[in-house]
Write an enzyme that holds these catalytic residues in place. Structure first.
Site, PDB file in Angstrom:
ATOM      1  N   ARG A   1       0.952  -0.698  -0.003  1.00 10.71           N
ATOM      2  CA  ARG A   1      -0.108  -0.063  -0.372  1.00 10.71           C
ATOM      3  C   ARG A   1       0.780   1.781   0.348  1.00 10.71           C
ATOM      4  NH1 ARG A   1      -2.304   0.024   6.654  1.00 10.71           N
ATOM      5  NH2 ARG A   1      -0.376  -0.320   7.535  1.00 10.71           N
TER       6      ARG A   1
ATOM      7  N   GLU B   1      -3.005   8.294   7.065  1.00 13.91           N
ATOM      8  CA  GLU B   1      -1.639   8.551   7.886  1.00 13.91           C
ATOM      9  C   GLU B   1      -0.308   8.712   6.265  1.00 13.91           C
ATOM     10  OE1 GLU B   1       0.426   5.675   9.347  1.00 13.91           O
ATOM     11  OE2 GLU B   1      -1.483   5.068  11.919  1.00 13.91           O
TER      12      GLU B   1
ATOM     13  N   GLU C   1      -6.729   5.712  15.465  1.00 16.21           N
ATOM     14  CA  GLU C   1      -6.358   3.730  15.785  1.00 16.21           C
ATOM     15  C   GLU C   1      -5.406   4.219  16.908  1.00 16.21           C
ATOM     16  OE1 GLU C   1      -4.004   2.718  12.324  1.00 16.21           O
ATOM     17  OE2 GLU C   1      -5.141   3.939  11.306  1.00 16.21           O
TER      18      GLU C   1
ATOM     19  N   TRP D   1       3.996  -4.887  13.594  1.00 13.58           N
ATOM     20  CA  TRP D   1       5.259  -4.205  12.879  1.00 13.58           C
ATOM     21  C   TRP D   1       6.594  -4.303  13.553  1.00 13.58           C
ATOM     22  CZ3 TRP D   1       5.051   0.108  15.081  1.00 13.58           C
ATOM     23  CH2 TRP D   1       4.149   1.039  15.484  1.00 13.58           C
TER      24      TRP D   1
ATOM     25  N   GLU E   1      -1.351  -7.629   7.920  1.00 14.95           N
ATOM     26  CA  GLU E   1      -1.555  -7.411   8.630  1.00 14.95           C
ATOM     27  C   GLU E   1      -1.971  -9.096  10.220  1.00 14.95           C
ATOM     28  OE1 GLU E   1      -2.722  -3.500   8.787  1.00 14.95           O
ATOM     29  OE2 GLU E   1      -0.383  -2.999   9.396  1.00 14.95           O
TER      30      GLU E   1
ATOM     31  N   HIS F   1      -2.237  -9.295  13.558  1.00 16.17           N
ATOM     32  CA  HIS F   1      -1.905  -7.134  14.931  1.00 16.17           C
ATOM     33  C   HIS F   1      -3.212  -7.824  15.632  1.00 16.17           C
ATOM     34  CE1 HIS F   1      -2.860  -3.841  15.686  1.00 16.17           C
ATOM     35  NE2 HIS F   1      -1.440  -2.955  15.122  1.00 16.17           N
TER      36      HIS F   1
END
Ligand code: GAL
Length: 662
Positions: A113, A152, A309, A317, A357, A360
């Site tokens: 991404r 972000e 978030e 990560w 992810e 996570h």
């Protein structure tokens, strides 16, 4: 900032929701579990570009229609994403020149991404296309209460060095300087034969044979922040036009984003939203959390903000993704709330089954509803229902701390007096001293109105423009107390040293000159002596300070500056300016802060493990007390003694006693 809170009647609670990771039957279960957990807001479709526009100009909105309908029926509001942080494979395939180029000239690939050049026209067209489609289709949807633009900005690609970026940089420079003569003068073109005769000679500051002109680097940093901001503005303006009345935000990373000058961004969003992840290796991560929350609030001028978030437990990560301990997620969440958040969202609702992810943490972990995390998530959702009165409350700060992205950029360019100069390290050190002294901090831009703060700490402001210098000087002469750390006031906006002695921009107000910097070797440590005889230590940085009106408070007992002043205070007009020329140890740093609190009339508090924050609304004050320590703590709050068990949180209501908030 427009400060235009989404239509919600409760503290916002929820997370990123990626229904396109799951078959449809799972969605109904999701919505039922969301209700069970008290979820009332989810961010949908933040990275769903390929699911929404599988081929250029061909859209598939059916699935999103159904998801939004399901959520709406269940009374769950939507923060709808523009998916422009994740261009689909077709985009990079069709427009290979839109791929970002690193400073070393590496063209980045896809398969991930955030792989796009902010100055690419092709990206602009594609992003405009999908944003306009979403705005038209969902701009009046009753579930949609907020727009989440991109994600972000700047992470991880903040600067692109491709030809399109270089051309956009030249256009930006022309608009900024008008003529090349001015640019050459500001950039110190005489040094190393850097005078430009034509705009086309200017390139993005790629990796070069050796150090690149710092003024060029600084302008490129400014340009790059602005190029990303233009990407945001482009989408925001489409949304405002096609979906009027729905606030627009993009998630900041407050103290974790070096590349985006959020002081310039803050006025462009309708609501400040912020992401915060703990560095799990640190056992005092709650300090960084508090700093991030304080900065997010300060960016919005104190208005309520949204935690867009954080994580229920481990991220995926970091080198070691250490899980949060029982109770830690609750403490983290209530700390954000105490520091002005009116909503708490997580990445993400349900752990992904695949992709980068999947390891996570989430609100609904891979292990489902029989997990500790799920129980903590539902308990927190229930608890927030009882804390709704805090909404809209303004945090009451004790002191201010100067925060400046431009100075951060300038400080950390190459060839500084020591590699140990580190912007965040200095802010953290002073922030930790304030936190442990029970002082709530507002962050402030160096040119902002500081008159409401009795004490202003400047951890490090290497780049101090003339407007900032006179603002700080006026603040002191009007009666304020300024506490300034070393290597501040050295250069202007083009990294040009102020003439005369250091620190040129602040010499007069501080009543000192710095004759020489004396950085130390890694293991070196010097001793400090207070005028009252107490001892301290410093490492990494010392200076030869000459008094020019200031009085010494602490001296160097040994080391290269032995006998000279290490900390000084200077009466200036109706106020005082303190200077700290060394990297003092944490105990000494806290002592210096406490000493500077005295003339400022600030009373440092209480318990080094207990976070105490006040939030007031309509004349009522709520005090949140969070015990991060391993033992029961007792503090005075709201005029009464309060006991906080280890790891627990107490919210004192205006009328209430010291009872634990259920
Ligand atoms: C954030 C990002 C999210 C997710 C999260 C994981 O930086 O915005 O999309 O990747 O990190 O911690």
């Amino acid at each position: 900032m427009h400060s235009h809170w989404p239509r919600l009647d409760e503290i916002a609670y929820g997370g990123d929701y990626n229904p396109d990771h799951w078959p449809e039957p799972v969605w109904e279960q999701d919505v039922a579990l969301m209700r069970e957990a008290g979820v009332n807001l989810v961010s949908v479709g933040v990275f769903s570009w390929a699911s929404l526009e599988p081929r250029p100009g061909e859209y598939e909105f059916g699935w999103l229609d159904r998801v939004l309908a399901l959520l709406h029926e269940a009374g769950i509001a939507v923060d709808l994403g523009t998916p422009t942080a994740a261009p689909p494979p077709w985009f990079l395939h069709q427009h290979p020149r839109a791929r970002p180029v690193t400073r070393d000239g590496q063209v980045l690939g896809g398969g991930s991404r955030q792989s796009y050049c902010p100055s690419s026209d092709d990206y602009a067209r594609a992003a405009t296309g999908i944003t306009a489609q979403l705005a038209q289709r969902y701009g009046r949807h009753p579930a949609v209460v907020l727009w989440h633009v991109n994600n972000e900005y700047g992470a991880p690609i903040a600067e692109c060095y491709c030809d399109a970026s270089a051309a956009a940089f030249r256009a930006w420079l022309r608009a900024r300087y008008g003529d090349l003569g001015t640019l050459n003068e500001r950039w110190g073109g005489a040094f190393w034969s850097q005078r430009y005769g034509d705009w086309d000679e200017i390139d993005a500051p790629r990796t070069s044979a050796t150090v690149v002109n710092p003024a060029l680097r600084l302008d490129f940093a400014r340009f790059s922040s602005e190029a990303l901001l233009d990407c945001f503005r482009r989408e925001r303006d489409i949304l405002r036009r096609l979906a009027p009345g729905v606030p627009v935000t993009t998630n900041f990373m407050a103290n974790n984003s070096k590349s985006t000058d959020y002081w310039r961004w803050a006025g462009e969003v309708d609501v400040i939203s912020n992401d915060n992840y703990l560095i799990a290796e640190r056992t005092d991560g709650y300090l960084d959390l508090a700093m991030s929350a304080d900065l997010a609030r300060s960016l919005g001028g104190g208005a309520p903000w949204l935690l867009m978030e954080h994580s229920t437990s481990a991220v995926s990560w970091q080198p070691r993704n250490i899980a949060k301990r029982p109770g830690e997620m609750r403490r983290n969440s209530l700390a954000h709330l105490a520091r002005g958040a009116d909503g708490l969202l997580f990445f993400q609702w349900r752990a992904s089954p695949f992709g980068a992810e999947k390891h996570h943490s989430a609100m609904l972990p891979q292990g489902g509803t029989s997990t500790r995390i799920w129980h903590e998530v539902t308990a927190l959702g229930a608890e927030l229902g009882g804390l709704a009165d805090l909404r809209g409350g303004r945090v009451e700060p004790d002191i201010a701390m100067i925060w400046d992205w431009e100075s951060w950029w300038a400080l950390e360019l190459e060839w500084r007096p020591s590699v140990d100069l580190d912007y965040l390290e200095r802010v953290r050190a002073w922030y930790a001293a304030a936190w442990r002294s029970g002082l709530t901090v507002d962050f402030a831009h160096p040119e902002s109105d500081l008159s409401r703060y009795p004490l202003v700490v400047v951890p490090q402001l290497y780049l101090t423009g003339p407007a900032a210098a006179s603002n700080l000087g006026n603040y002191v002469s009007a009666g304020g107390t300024l506490l300034t750390g070393y290597f501040s006031g050295i250069v202007d906006a083009w990294d040009r040293v102020y003439p005369g002695a250091y620190p040129g921009a602040l010499r007069e107000v501080l009543g000192i000159t710095v004759e020489e910097w004396l950085p130390l070797r890694p293991a070196e440590r010097v001793r400090l002596t207070w005028e009252d005889g107490a001892d301290g230590t410093a490492d990494s940085w010392t200076e030869v300070v000459q008094l020019a009106g200031a009085k010494p408070v602490v001296r160097y007992a040994d080391g290269p500056a032995a006998g000279g002043p290490a900390v000084t205070r200077h009466g200036f007009g109706a106020g005082e300016a303190w200077y700290v020329s060394a990297r003092a140890d944490p105990v000494t740093t806290a002592r210096i802060l406490a000493a500077a609190c005295e003339p400022a009339g600030v009373t440092p508090g209480q318990h080094p493990d207990v976070e105490i924050v006040r939030r007031a609304r309509d004349g009522e004050r709520f005090i949140t007390l969070i015990n991060h320590g391993e033992n029961t703590a007792q503090v005075m709050a709201g005029g009464q003694p309060v006991t906080i068990p280890a790891g627990d949180v107490v919210v004192l209501r205006p009328t209430a006693s010291a009872e634990r908030d259920a």
